[in-house]
Every structure is written in C-alpha cells, then in structure tokens.
Design a protein around this motif. Structure first.
Motif, PDB file in Angstrom:
ATOM      1  N   VAL A 118      18.876 -80.681 -16.690  1.00  0.00           N
ATOM      2  CA  VAL A 118      18.555 -81.851 -15.864  1.00  0.00           C
ATOM      3  C   VAL A 118      18.479 -81.475 -14.382  1.00  0.00           C
ATOM      4  O   VAL A 118      18.567 -82.340 -13.501  1.00  0.00           O
ATOM      5  N   PRO A 127      15.614 -85.992 -14.756  1.00  0.00           N
ATOM      6  CA  PRO A 127      15.621 -87.455 -14.625  1.00  0.00           C
ATOM      7  C   PRO A 127      15.686 -87.828 -13.143  1.00  0.00           C
ATOM      8  O   PRO A 127      16.571 -87.361 -12.431  1.00  0.00           O
ATOM      9  N   PHE A 185      19.473 -94.503 -16.228  1.00  0.00           N
ATOM     10  CA  PHE A 185      18.087 -94.031 -16.390  1.00  0.00           C
ATOM     11  C   PHE A 185      17.090 -95.145 -16.662  1.00  0.00           C
ATOM     12  O   PHE A 185      15.888 -94.893 -16.771  1.00  0.00           O
ATOM     13  N   CYS A 243      11.671 -89.778 -16.066  1.00  0.00           N
ATOM     14  CA  CYS A 243      12.212 -88.464 -16.401  1.00  0.00           C
ATOM     15  C   CYS A 243      11.018 -87.529 -16.570  1.00  0.00           C
ATOM     16  O   CYS A 243      10.112 -87.814 -17.348  1.00  0.00           O
ATOM     17  N   TRP A 281      14.688 -89.556 -24.157  1.00  0.00           N
ATOM     18  CA  TRP A 281      14.713 -90.125 -22.798  1.00  0.00           C
ATOM     19  C   TRP A 281      14.185 -91.555 -22.790  1.00  0.00           C
ATOM     20  O   TRP A 281      14.723 -92.420 -22.097  1.00  0.00           O
ATOM     21  N   ALA A 308      14.227 -94.506 -19.983  1.00  0.00           N
ATOM     22  CA  ALA A 308      13.384 -93.884 -18.947  1.00  0.00           C
ATOM     23  C   ALA A 308      11.905 -93.933 -19.331  1.00  0.00           C
ATOM     24  O   ALA A 308      11.556 -94.068 -20.497  1.00  0.00           O
TER      25      ALA A 308
END
Ligand SMILES: NC(=O)c1ccc[n+]([C@@H]2O[C@H](COP(=O)([O-])OP(=O)(O)OC[C@H]3O[C@@H](n4cnc5c(N)ncnc54)[C@H](OP(=O)(O)O)[C@@H]3O)[C@@H](O)[C@H]2O)c1
Ligand SMILES: NC(=O)c1ccc[n+]([C@@H]2O[C@H](COP(=O)([O-])OP(=O)(O)OC[C@H]3O[C@@H](n4cnc5c(N)ncnc54)[C@H](OP(=O)(O)O)[C@@H]3O)[C@@H](O)[C@H]2O)c1
Lengths: 306, 306
Positions: free
Chosen positions: A98, A124, A141, A146, A166, A171
């Motif tokens: 990340v 993200p 998120f 992302c 994700w 996201a």
C-alpha cells in the motif's frame, strides 16, 4: 458480501493495515486476517483491541498459507520485509503493498518475488494525519480511489480478485503506470505535504517573535497546514527519498510560480493576483463535482469543544 | 443577552457582515441592524433572505443614527467607503471594521474619522472559503478570536462595549498592536493562502500532463489546499497588496527553508527530513490543546455523497 480471499496477511499494523482489517471484517471479505508488526508494543496493542483475527510473532508465520499478503510498512522498509517473507509465500498467492510511492517499491520488492506469485503493487488514496494500530477505521477507503500498478506478468484473475477486494472495501479502483503514478502523486500529495511541513516549520522558528500567538490565533489557513504537517515523519521521509525526482520537479515549478506571485505583490500588480486567484477556484469546483471533497464550509469541520 | 448597541450599521453584506447580523440577532445584541452593499443584486438578496433588519440604498442612509458602524468590505475598498460615510456618522458613535490587515486600514480610514467618533479597528479570525450575502451563519465566530486594534484616543467605555459585542457573538477578544497583528497574520493566514494558491496553480498548469487526474485523485493534502485557494480573489488580492512587507518577509523565510528541505531530498539526508517533520508535529498538538482545531482525523470532514 462473500469471501474473496480465504486468508489475508497484513505486514505492518498501522493506520492502513488496521483500516483494511476492519473493512474486510465488516464486509466479510476474508476468511481469516493475520497480522504482524515489528514491535512487541504494536503487536500487544493489536491483540488487545482485536485488530486482526490472529497476531503472529514473525512475518514468516503471518504469511504462511496466505492467499493475499499486503505489505503495509513505510516505503523504505519494503525491501527488507519482502526479503524476509519471500521464502514463506504460498505458491500462487498474490503479493501486494500500500506504499505511497510505486516505482521505488517495484524496484525494491520485485526482485524478491518468487516465480508463481503475482505481485500487484497498490496505493489506496486515503489516509489521515494519525498513525499506529489504534488509528484505523472501517470506512477509511469508502468512496476513495485505490490505484493498482501491476508490472510484468500478472495473471488477469489475480488482478480481478485484488480489484474485487478493494471495491468490497468501498474503494473505486483504477490501474496506472508506476512512473505516472509517482508524478500525479507528487502533485496531489507529496509536494503539498512538503510545503505544509515547511510553512509550519517557519512558524515554529518565528515562535520567539510571536510568542505563542501563532498557535493561539491559528484559525485561518495555517491550521489546515498543521494537520497535514502532523503526519508520520518516518512515512514521509521515505516518500520524499523514494520519489525524489518527481517531487523535486514539482517543487521547482512551485518555486517559479511563487516567485512570480511574490513579484506581483512587490510591484503591486493586483490584476495578476486577481486572475491567478480566480483560476484556482475552478479546480476546487472540479474536485467537489468529482465527489472527492465536501462543499460544506470549512469541510463541515467539527468545532472543538470549548 | 441584553442589547449592547441600539443600532448597528454594516457596510458590505458578505460572509462576515452576514454572520455578524445573524449572530447579533440570535443573541439579541442589537436593537436594529441596518445594512448596505454597493450592488443592487446583493441588496436584493439580502432583502429576500432578511439578512439584516433594514437594507438601505445608500451607505449614508445605513449609518444614519447608528451607534456602531462596521466596515465589512475588502481592505482596498475601506478608504472610499470611509470617505463616503464620514459626514453622516452620529457624534459619539463607534466606527469599526473587520479587515484582515490592520495597518493599511488604519492609514486609509483614520484620516476620515470625525472628532468625537471612536475608531476601533477589529479582525475576527474566523471565515470560510465561501463569500457573498448567502454564506453567513450565526455560529461563525463561536470559540474564535477577535482581535481589536485600537490606535490613538479611544474612550475605554467604547472599547469595552465593542468587546462585549464580540464576546456576545461567541468570540474571545484580545487587543493587539497593528504592526504586530499584520506580522502574526502573515504567518498564520496570509503566507499560507499565497502558498496554497500557488500550489493549486501549479497543479492547474500540469493538468495537460496529467489529464484530469489531479482532480480525480486529489484525496491527500492537495484537497485541503484547494479549499484555501477557493477563497475570494478580491479579498485576497487586497490582503497581499496591503500587507506587502510582512507577507514578503515570511515568504522569504519560507523559500529559504523549502530550499534546505529540497536539498535534503536531493542529497538523501533522511535524518534532516525526519527531524524537521517531528518538530512540526508539536505545533499541531499546541493548536488542538489551545482549542483552535479538532483532533478528529481529517477534521472529522463530512464525506461527500457518492
Ligand atoms: N497514512 C496515510 O495517509 C497513507 C495513505 C496511503 C498509503 N500509505 C502508505 O501505507 C504504508 C503504511 O502507512 P501507515 O499510515 O499505515 O503507517 P503507520 O500507521 O505508521 O504504521 C506503519 C507500520 O509499519 C511498521 N514499520 C515501521 N517501520 C518499519 C520497519 N523499518 N520495518 C518493519 N516494519 C516497520 C510499524 O511497526 P511498529 O508499529 O511495530 O513500529 C507499523 O506497524 C506506508 O507505506 C505509507 O506510505 C499511507
Ligand atoms: N472571508 C474571510 O475568511 C474573512 C475573515 C476575516 C476577515 N475578513 C475581512 O472581512 C471583509 C469582508 O470579507 P467577506 O468575506 O465578508 O467578503 P464578501 O463575502 O466577498 O463580501 C464583501 C462585501 O463587500 C462589498 N464590496 C466589495 N468590493 C467593494 C468595493 N470596491 N466597494 C464597496 N463595497 C465593496 C461587496 O459588495 P457586493 O456584494 O455588492 O459586490 C460585499 O457586500 C474583508 O475586509 C476581509 O478581509 C474576511
């Protein structure tokens, strides 16, 4: 939602890992989430608050049998961690991270990735100025982007699965080239952070002149800079050192423009200032329309209690 | 609360004047609030939404018989407005303003103040990025500072009364010397605004390179800059032109520090960066402890709807 990975291992247990664990759990996206952090203190805290399903005492143990391993440590620590876990990765698993910079992570982690493991770097675009195992929250998120930055051979089904994770955490997902990622982020995040740190540093130097007035009367503008400049020093040191070229390029342009505006102030060129300030308004409008910020005055900021 | 001024006149009907009227009304601090703005459109809007008790068609009419007159126009417009209303001021009344710069306002307005009128410049450290007659709200000044900058002969009872009004609207009140005010505000407000405008301008230039990605992926840091850089262009042009020396002084220091940090990035001096970023954290802590901002992550920012 249904389980996307049977077992997910998070290496590093700070803001991002913690938020991932809480989000995956709330939405039922992972069968089991294991976690590891280098310090005993962080591991103890994570255990106490039940941040992941199982806190392990080594990175090797945490990644054992995991279908997805996510490196959630500062960018400068990625290489060592990758070297440590590589021999223990399950064949066919996905390795991701990340980190806020992508080219440097690819260069550092890539060589350690065993054959048969899909390496899909990710970033993200969500965070706060807080850090550590107690700073995460499940909604971090939601409605944020992302960016997935796959390089080299990655099986399409591995990419689809990480995307689904994700998206499951709320996201929006896009893919991007690593160098382009680093340039865009230098503009939207890295340069602004350095600038905010600098301005707050200047204010700190001036505290002798202004007593504590800079703090007391911090209402306008400066307050927002101090929030940004309260972000984790290790994380940001690593970001600047590993996204050197793009950050310096953007800061160079920034300094040029700042000099032009300073000159306009010095010679009293009000039209130049007015036109510049009018142009920048449009960008704000774009961000609000893109759903990436609120139009509420002052962010709808919570007023501190008296 | 009880009435502090029987009649208050507000010249200019934007964010600050509107918020004052709504705050005075909610707390019952004024017998009648009159108002005037130069454009018919603003006067019509103010009438339609009932922003003040009586919208007048000239500044002279608005100040007629007022016990307190507050100039709520951009700093560069103060002199003309002061010249226009001076002959109509009631003997013994108080004249004040809310301009973001104080030395320039004193120099511009001071010479117009008739004998027997107490001139008490003021500056509420409260605002948002919005402007115009519909942007005001009654709680804007709550738990914020208002700085009074009396110069020359001012009757103590006049000062006490103006202080009581601002306290009545929820503000904390301090007095300050004008030059010192302008230096402190250059640090906490004026330089940060110029810097934010500059960074957003740079991003705008780069839009061709990055398509609309700068807007789309604006989550971190940059978003906060765009809020600041969405502030009113006229107001800010006037602020920079009228607080030239202090702003340029602070920007000079800023550039020096920024160069030192850029150099640290270039030569890979991680310790310098880490130490700098650690020092700036303490300032944030101070601001939160002083009750001037919230510790909620990301300001407890309202999430935009999807
Ligand atoms: N914060 C943000 O806004 C944000 C947003 C997007 C991406 N990111 C990226 O996400 C990653 C993690 O950031 P975060 O905000 O979650 O950080 P954080 O809250 O500070 O947590 C960092 C974690 O990494 C561990 N760690 C630190 N240095 C290490 C080292 N040298 N070796 C091994 N482990 C180490 C820490 O362990 P201990 O607790 O045991 O010290 C901690 O568990 C970073 O790469 C960052 O660039 C951050
Ligand atoms: N906004 C902030 O954050 C903030 C905070 C503290 C202090 N201040 C200070 O407060 C004052 C007012 O700011 P504001 O935010 O309330 O501004 P605003 O919402 O833009 O309102 C400005 C008002 O001034 C009038 N005006 C503009 N130019 C004028 C001119 N040349 N001659 C006569 N009237 C003119 C406008 O009339 P029309 O509507 O008819 O054009 C409008 O009614 C400024 O001096 C500013 O420095 C602002």
């Amino acid at each position: 939602m249904s389980v996307i990975y049977d077992r997910v291992a998070l290496i590093g247990l700070g803001l991002i890992a913690g938020s991932m664990s809480l989000a995956m759990r709330r939405r039922g996206l992972a069968g089991e989430v294991t976690g590891y952090a280098r310090s005993q203190t962080t591991r103890d805290t994570a255990r106490r608050i039940g941040l992941v399903d199982r806190v392990c005492d080594s990175a090797a143990e945490a990644v054992e049998g995991a279908d997805l391993v996510v490196l959630c440590v500062p960018v400068g620590a990625m290489e060592a961690v990758a070297g440590e876990i590589a021999p223990h990765l399950k064949p066919g698993c996905t390795l991701s991270d990340v980190g806020s910079v992508k080219r440097a992570v690819i260069d550092a982690v890539g060589p350690h990735v065993p054959a048969g493991v899909d390496f899909i770097p990710a970033h993200p675009l969500a965070g706060t100025e807080h850090s550590g195992p107690e700073s995460g929250f499940a909604t971090l998120f939601e409605n944020r982007w992302c960016l997935l930055v796959p390089e080299g051979d990655v099986r399409p089904e591995a990419l689809d699965r990480l995307r689904a994770l994700w998206e499951g955490m709320g996201a929006h997902v896009d893919t991007m080239e690593p160098d382009h990622h680093d340039l865009v982020l230098a503009v939207t995040s890295h340069a602004p952070h350095l600038i905010a740190y600098t301005m707050v540093g200047v204010a700190d130097d001036l505290r002798r002149v202004t007593d504590s007035e800079v703090i007391k009367y911090s209402a306008a503008g400066f307050r927002d800079f101090t929030r940004i400049a309260a972000s984790d020093p290790t994380m940001w040191r690593d970001v600047f050192l590993s996204n050197k070229d793009a950050t310096l390029e953007i800061l160079g342009r920034f300094t040029e423009e700042l000099f032009a505006l300073q000159r306009a102030i010095r010679i009293g060129d009000g039209d130049h200032l007015f036109d510049y300030f009018t142009r920048t308004r449009a960008i704000r409008r774009g961000i609000i329309e893109a759903g990436q910020d609120t139009d509420a005055p002052d962010f709808g900021r919570v007023k501190p209690a008296e």
